[in-house]
Scaffold this active site. Structure first.
Site, PDB file in Angstrom:
ATOM      1  N   ASP A 280     -79.267   2.099  59.001  1.00 28.04           N
ATOM      2  CA  ASP A 280     -79.792   3.185  59.234  1.00 28.04           C
ATOM      3  C   ASP A 280     -80.467   3.625  60.399  1.00 28.04           C
ATOM      4  O   ASP A 280     -81.156   3.068  61.007  1.00 28.04           O
ATOM      5  CB  ASP A 280     -80.737   3.540  57.928  1.00 28.04           C
ATOM      6  CG  ASP A 280     -81.285   5.126  57.828  1.00 28.04           C
ATOM      7  OD1 ASP A 280     -80.406   5.742  57.957  1.00 28.04           O
ATOM      8  OD2 ASP A 280     -82.331   5.035  57.136  1.00 28.04           O
TER       9      ASP A 280
ATOM     10  N   GLY B 287     -89.525  11.523  54.159  1.00 27.26           N
ATOM     11  CA  GLY B 287     -90.920  11.306  53.602  1.00 27.26           C
ATOM     12  C   GLY B 287     -91.209  12.104  52.430  1.00 27.26           C
ATOM     13  O   GLY B 287     -90.548  12.970  51.978  1.00 27.26           O
TER      14      GLY B 287
ATOM     15  N   HIS C 250     -79.617  13.761  55.227  1.00 25.72           N
ATOM     16  CA  HIS C 250     -80.852  12.758  55.216  1.00 25.72           C
ATOM     17  C   HIS C 250     -82.008  13.419  54.815  1.00 25.72           C
ATOM     18  O   HIS C 250     -82.097  14.538  54.422  1.00 25.72           O
ATOM     19  CB  HIS C 250     -80.962  12.461  56.780  1.00 25.72           C
ATOM     20  CG  HIS C 250     -80.124  11.484  57.313  1.00 25.72           C
ATOM     21  ND1 HIS C 250     -80.580  10.317  57.588  1.00 25.72           N
ATOM     22  CD2 HIS C 250     -78.966  11.364  57.674  1.00 25.72           C
ATOM     23  CE1 HIS C 250     -79.814   9.396  58.139  1.00 25.72           C
ATOM     24  NE2 HIS C 250     -78.563  10.004  57.913  1.00 25.72           N
TER      25      HIS C 250
ATOM     26  N   SER D 174     -83.269  13.221  51.769  1.00 26.42           N
ATOM     27  CA  SER D 174     -82.853  13.926  50.448  1.00 26.42           C
ATOM     28  C   SER D 174     -83.527  13.359  49.208  1.00 26.42           C
ATOM     29  O   SER D 174     -82.826  13.458  48.078  1.00 26.42           O
ATOM     30  CB  SER D 174     -81.430  14.009  50.417  1.00 26.42           C
ATOM     31  OG  SER D 174     -80.963  14.866  51.471  1.00 26.42           O
ATOM     32  N   SER D 175     -84.636  12.941  49.526  1.00 27.11           N
ATOM     33  CA  SER D 175     -85.254  12.553  48.294  1.00 27.11           C
ATOM     34  C   SER D 175     -85.856  14.012  47.497  1.00 27.11           C
ATOM     35  O   SER D 175     -86.244  14.679  48.084  1.00 27.11           O
ATOM     36  CB  SER D 175     -86.648  11.756  48.559  1.00 27.11           C
ATOM     37  OG  SER D 175     -86.372  10.441  48.763  1.00 27.11           O
TER      38      SER D 175
ATOM     39  N   THR E 298     -87.720   7.666  50.193  1.00 28.87           N
ATOM     40  CA  THR E 298     -89.114   8.086  49.437  1.00 28.87           C
ATOM     41  C   THR E 298     -89.084   7.966  48.051  1.00 28.87           C
ATOM     42  O   THR E 298     -90.059   7.591  47.436  1.00 28.87           O
ATOM     43  CB  THR E 298     -89.284   9.463  49.938  1.00 28.87           C
ATOM     44  OG1 THR E 298     -89.481   9.405  51.261  1.00 28.87           O
ATOM     45  CG2 THR E 298     -90.830   9.888  49.383  1.00 28.87           C
TER      46      THR E 298
END
Ligand code: G3H
Ligand code: 13P
Ligand code: ZN
Length: 355
Positions: free
Chosen positions: A83, A199, A232, A234-235, A278
């Site tokens: 990553d 985050g 990215h 993408s929590s 996250t």
């Protein structure tokens, strides 16, 4: 089962119209949680390892943990992915460790703080692509800088991400430039910038189109329908996980992540890889907090880790189901790196660029 490349996995996902969560791993507990969830729903797996994770656990430990996962879950294809590689050297060192895929994040310079020039991004990503493809491994590139559209700031929670205030031109991938970038670098997958950031603190309200530019996904997909897109940051930062964290002594100000329905919409328009770190951290941290508050005499680390793993397993399982990867592990037979290398060299894996 043999390790699978990102390219083969995402080609399968495109063929059958699903997306794959790509979970960050740092330790045994996270790997077990992800693998148990995958085995429960028959999903293939992408395990992604950041530079921070590699220095936290050490390369030999990461390598051996992945080998253990392969031995314990022989029916689940695993892609091992670097990553946010910050340089050709980082990516090469991952390939040397047996990673089947690397992300060359050339949107930032090697310090991972300064936005780079387009020429730099092209050069470094092409170089990594050439060496990865020569051994059959895959490469993900990034065009545009991750960061919040409302504040223009990159992510600083983990000490990496662009510093300073960025313009919308920098924060949103230009679809025309994406066509040029893909044809010149031959990346297997492209991370696009659309207002997501790493985050917990992505959005200060439920995101609408002003702060989450899903239109970028559609615009890039329109021009590059065969390209695998990566989201990215993408929590989803689920409310129930925030509540558990705060109920047991945490202090997380109210925040919003990327809604699942937006990711599902993205999957209809070429998003195949969805990066999540996250949510896993939050799932584990909430469960650990709960034990520490409700069982104040407990000091066996396993008593903290077992519920933490269970909480993360539940989360991962849900994402496999929500993104549609569940049920697909048993439908894939991994090709060897040698086979993939032959396909790159005979041109059969060239990205078809249409404009
Ligand atoms: O790239 C972002 C991931 O959340 C990894 O974070 O560098 O703290 O391991 P990390
Ligand atoms: P989150 O911080 O939203 O989980 O994103 C993780 C990520 O993009 C890793 O590359
Ligand atoms: Zn990321």
């Amino acid at each position: 089962m043999a390790r699978i490349t990102l390219r083969q996995l995402l080609d399968h996902a495109a063929e059958f119209g699903y997306g794959l969560p790509s979970f960050n791993v740092n330790n045994m507990e996270q790997i077990i949680a992800i693998m148990r969830a995958a085995a429960a729903v028959d999903s293939p797996v992408i395990l992604q390892v950041s530079r921070g994770a590699r220095s936290y656990a050490g390369d030999p430990m990461v390598r051996k943990m992945i080998e253990a996962a392969e031995e314990m879950f022989p029916n689940i294809p695993i892609c091992l992915h670097q990553d946010h590689g910050n340089s050709a050297e980082t990516c090469q060192s991952a390939l040397d460790q047996g990673y089947t895929s690397v992300m060359m994040d050339g949107s930032l310079e090697a310090d991972m703080k300064s936005p780079s020039s387009y020429e730099y991004n092209l050069d470094v990503t092409s170089a990594v692509g050439t060496s990865a493809h020569s051994i059959g491994a895959s490469v993900e590139g990034e065009l545009g800088v991750l960061g919040r559209l409302d504040t223009g700031t990159g992510e600083q929670e983990d000490g990496h991400g662009a510093t300073g205030v960025l313009s919308h031109d920098q924060l949103l991938t230009d679809p025309d430039q994406a066509v040029d970038f893909v044809s010149r670098t031959q990346v297997d997958a492209l991370a696009i910038a659309m207002g997501t950031s790493h985050g917990a603190y992505k959005f200060s309200r439920k995101p609408d189109r002003d702060v989450l530019a899903m239109s970028v996904v559609r615009a890039v997909h329109e021009r590059l329908p065969d390209l695998h897109l990566v989201m990215h940051g993408s929590s989803s930062v689920p409310q129930d996980l925030q509540d558990i964290f705060n109920e047991f002594g945490g202090q997380m100000p109210q925040t919003w992540g990327v809604p699942i329905e937006e990711i599902q919409e993205g999957i209809k328009y070429g998003v195949r890889k969805v990066n999540i770190d996250t949510d896993c951290r939050l799932a584990m941290a909430g469960a650990i907090r709960k034990v520490s508050v409700t069982k104040r005499d407990e000091f066996d680390p396993r008593k903290f880790m077992i519920p933490a793993m269970e909480s993360m397993t539940d989360l991962c399982r849900l994402r496999y189901e929500q993104f549609g990867s569940a049920g697909n592990a048993s439908r894939i037979s991994p090709l060897s790196l040698t086979d993939m290398a032959k396909r790159y060299s005979n041109g059969s894996l060239d990205q078809r660029v249409t404009s």
